[in-house]
Design an enzyme around this catalytic site. Structure first.
Site, PDB file in Angstrom:
ATOM      1  N   LYS A 123      31.341  43.544  24.658  1.00 44.70           N
ATOM      2  CA  LYS A 123      30.395  43.276  25.764  1.00 44.70           C
ATOM      3  C   LYS A 123      30.827  44.157  26.927  1.00 44.70           C
ATOM      4  CE  LYS A 123      29.436  41.267  29.223  1.00 44.70           C
ATOM      5  NZ  LYS A 123      29.075  42.015  30.463  1.00 44.70           N
ATOM      6  N   GLU A 154      43.932  41.036  30.601  1.00 48.46           N
ATOM      7  CA  GLU A 154      44.438  42.114  31.475  1.00 48.46           C
ATOM      8  C   GLU A 154      43.711  41.947  32.795  1.00 48.46           C
ATOM      9  OE1 GLU A 154      46.696  44.315  30.853  1.00 48.46           O
ATOM     10  OE2 GLU A 154      46.858  44.304  28.668  1.00 48.46           O
ATOM     11  N   CYS A 181      42.940  48.595  38.486  1.00 49.89           N
ATOM     12  CA  CYS A 181      43.747  47.370  38.475  1.00 49.89           C
ATOM     13  C   CYS A 181      45.170  47.678  38.923  1.00 49.89           C
ATOM     14  CB  CYS A 181      43.752  46.779  37.078  1.00 49.89           C
ATOM     15  SG  CYS A 181      44.220  47.974  35.835  1.00 49.89           S
ATOM     16  N   GLU A 223      43.616  41.400  46.118  1.00 47.11           N
ATOM     17  CA  GLU A 223      43.176  42.632  45.461  1.00 47.11           C
ATOM     18  C   GLU A 223      41.823  43.040  46.060  1.00 47.11           C
ATOM     19  OE1 GLU A 223      41.608  42.538  41.436  1.00 47.11           O
ATOM     20  OE2 GLU A 223      42.805  44.299  40.960  1.00 47.11           O
TER      21      GLU A 223
END
Ligand code: NAD
Length: 496
Positions: free
Chosen positions: A190, A266, A301, A400
């Protein structure tokens, strides 16, 4: 010869050929007929209408994957056969690398030259690496009594669901697909709703390489419909996810509420870059630090978003990093000379700008940047931004942001530097800049992160693992260790 901007503009007009789901070896629209507009952040224009799949399409794809797994059309092939198909796929990616890079750049705004030299190169390397490895692995025989043979064999897990984000769309998919397929699993991928185009074209190349029908299915759609249906499906054995923390948590709940499928996550980070008093020359460090935060418009990331610098080097390094930030001017991602492209979408750009406004209101100083950049009318571009005057505990130094935003924090002692570096819930990447070998090794042992870069940033190779500590997730992509995730161990006990 490197294509020019005009070549890229010409090619872009015909680059998009696949917008439907790929299920059981066929392209098909969503069962509901629904479509999602794909908007290019380069100029804000709709470039495609992709299939907006839901639980019905996901069920169809999982059924196709299960059928292909159960009859062994891929899983029970000789590993040499799987190697040959995946190597052919790597060569097809190589042949089509500029076309795929163009799709990536149009879809999510990264510089087309980075999409060729980083994303597509890594996709190719991932398939070569796992293809080459898979017919060179041996199983084990346990050290048992002479009247017994105890075999320890490795089997594919079965049906793997893979959900990936938009920042390195095909590359992060390849980190999962290459080991999963090499091990003999069947996969339902996906892609992110903001960047599905390369995954759909890739599915076609995989079929051309000889991957049997049903072994790779690509189902585009929204996270809360298609993604959630995959996470909650009772016939998915393993779900591998790269994306944000909140969605990662939801996937663990979905697994618990459905069939207890295995989950690998992750997730995000707030990675520290530590510059010690004895760091190498300021120019070298500044180049590494700036690359570590501004590459891919900071949408990584592992972005080194906190610069933690010894007070004796603070002023000179800040000046050097700010000078580099000011030289990095956002430009058309399709221009081959562009270093800094567009942010993935207008909504995300606004989110990043809101973080900066909140930091300013909380008393931080925006030393450079802090605003959108005007490049192409309708596009979503941003200035590289450097922030000082925040505390290590402040929101801007803890959250973040996922944009080109660097927070600079001074320190006086090594203990303080380590406390700041380890002082977030994350643990994805980090760097230490020092000319002292002992400092390098001891800090590498003390910093809680899946990767510690010494005197560099974002160095990477498919041969070494990548993944996080703490709330950056668990499970590792890349390297031979990744094969563990896509296999399960079986013991066969034979009494002689
Ligand atoms: P996201 O979590 O919003 O979306 C990631 C994927 O999950 C998309 O395909 C999305 O459609 C899907 N999704 C969303 N809601 C879902 C749900 N309820 N159920 C199932 N699937 C769902 O993340 P994003 O905004 O696309 O990407 C940015 C995030 O990804 C950042 O946090 C970044 O740090 C992280 N990331 C991590 C790594 C890593 O390797 N650790 C790499 C790249 C990005």
């Amino acid at each position: 010869m490197t294509p020019t901007l005009q070549d890229n503009l010409d090619a872009a007009s015909t680059a998009i050929t696949r917008v439907d789901a790929f299920i059981g070896g066929q392209f098909m629209p969503a069962g509901s007929g629904a479509r999602l507009p794909s908007i290019s952040p380069r100029d804000g224009k709709v470039i495609a209408e992709i299939a907006a799949c839901d639980d019905v399409d996901i069920d169809r794809a999982v059924t196709a994957a299960r059928a292909s797994f159960s009859d062994g059309r891929w899983a029970r092939q000789h590993p040499r056969h799987r190697r040959a198909v995946l190597q052919r796929l790597a060569r097809l990616v190589e042949q089509h690398s500029h076309e795929l890079a163009l799709l990536e750049s149009l879809d999510m705004g990264k510089p087309v030259s980075d999409a060729v030299s980083v994303d597509m190169r890594v996709v190719m390397q991932s398939f070569d690496f796992f293809a080459e490895a898979i017919d060179k692995r041996y199983d084990e025989v346990g050290p048992s009594d002479p009247t017994v043979v105890s075999m320890i064999t490795r089997e594919p897990v079965g049906v793997v669901g893979a959900i990936v984000p938009w920042n390195f769309p095909l590359m992060l998919a390849a980190w999962k697909l290459a080991p999963a397929l090499a091990m003999g699993n069947s996969v339902v991928l996906k892609p992110a709703e903001l960047s599905s185009l390369t995954a759909l074209r890739f599915a076609e190349l995989a079929a051309e390489a000889g991957l049997p029908d049903g072994v790779l299915n690509v189902v585009p759609g929204l996270g809360e419909t298609a993604g959630s249906a995959l996470a909650r499906h009772n016939d998915v054995d393993l779900l591998c996810f790269t994306g944000s923390g909140p969605v990662g948590r939801q996937l663990l709940r979905d697994s618990a509420d459905s069939n207890l499928k295995q989950v690998a996550l992750e997730l995000g980070g707030k990675s520290p870059q530590l510059v010690m008093a004895d760091a190498p020359d300021t120019d070298t460090v500044a180049a590494g630090v700036a690359g570590g935060i501004f590459f891919n418009q900071g949408q990584i990331c592992s972005a080194g978003s906190r610069l933690i610098v010894h007070r004796s080097r603070y002023e000179e390094l800040l000046d050097a990093v700010v000078a580099r930030a000011q030289k990095m001017v956002a430009a058309d991602p399709l221009d081959p000379s562009t270093e800094l492209g567009a942010m993935v979408e207008e909504r995300h750009l606004q989110r990043v700008l809101n973080h900066i406004d909140a930091a300013r209101e909380a008393g931080a100083d925006i030393v450079t940047g802090g605003d959108r950049a005007e490049v192409i009318s309708g596009g979503s571009y941003m200035q590289p931004t450097v922030i000082t005057g925040a505390t290590p505990e402040s929101v801007v130094a803890q959250t973040e942001i996922f944009g080109p935003v660097l927070v600079v924090l001074p320190f006086d002692s090594t203990e303080e530097a380590v406390a700041i570096a380890n002082g977030t819930p994350y643990g994805l990447a980090s760097s230490v800049w020092t000319t002292n070998l002992t400092t390098a090794h001891s800090l590498s042992r003390t910093i809680r992160a899946g990767t510690v870069f010494i005197n560099c940033y974002d160095a990477a190779d498919v041969s070494v693992p990548f993944g996080g500590y703490g709330q950056s997730g668990f499970g590792r992509d890349k390297s031979l260790h990744a094969l563990d995730k896509y296999s399960q161990l079986k013991t066969t006990w034979i009494q002689l």
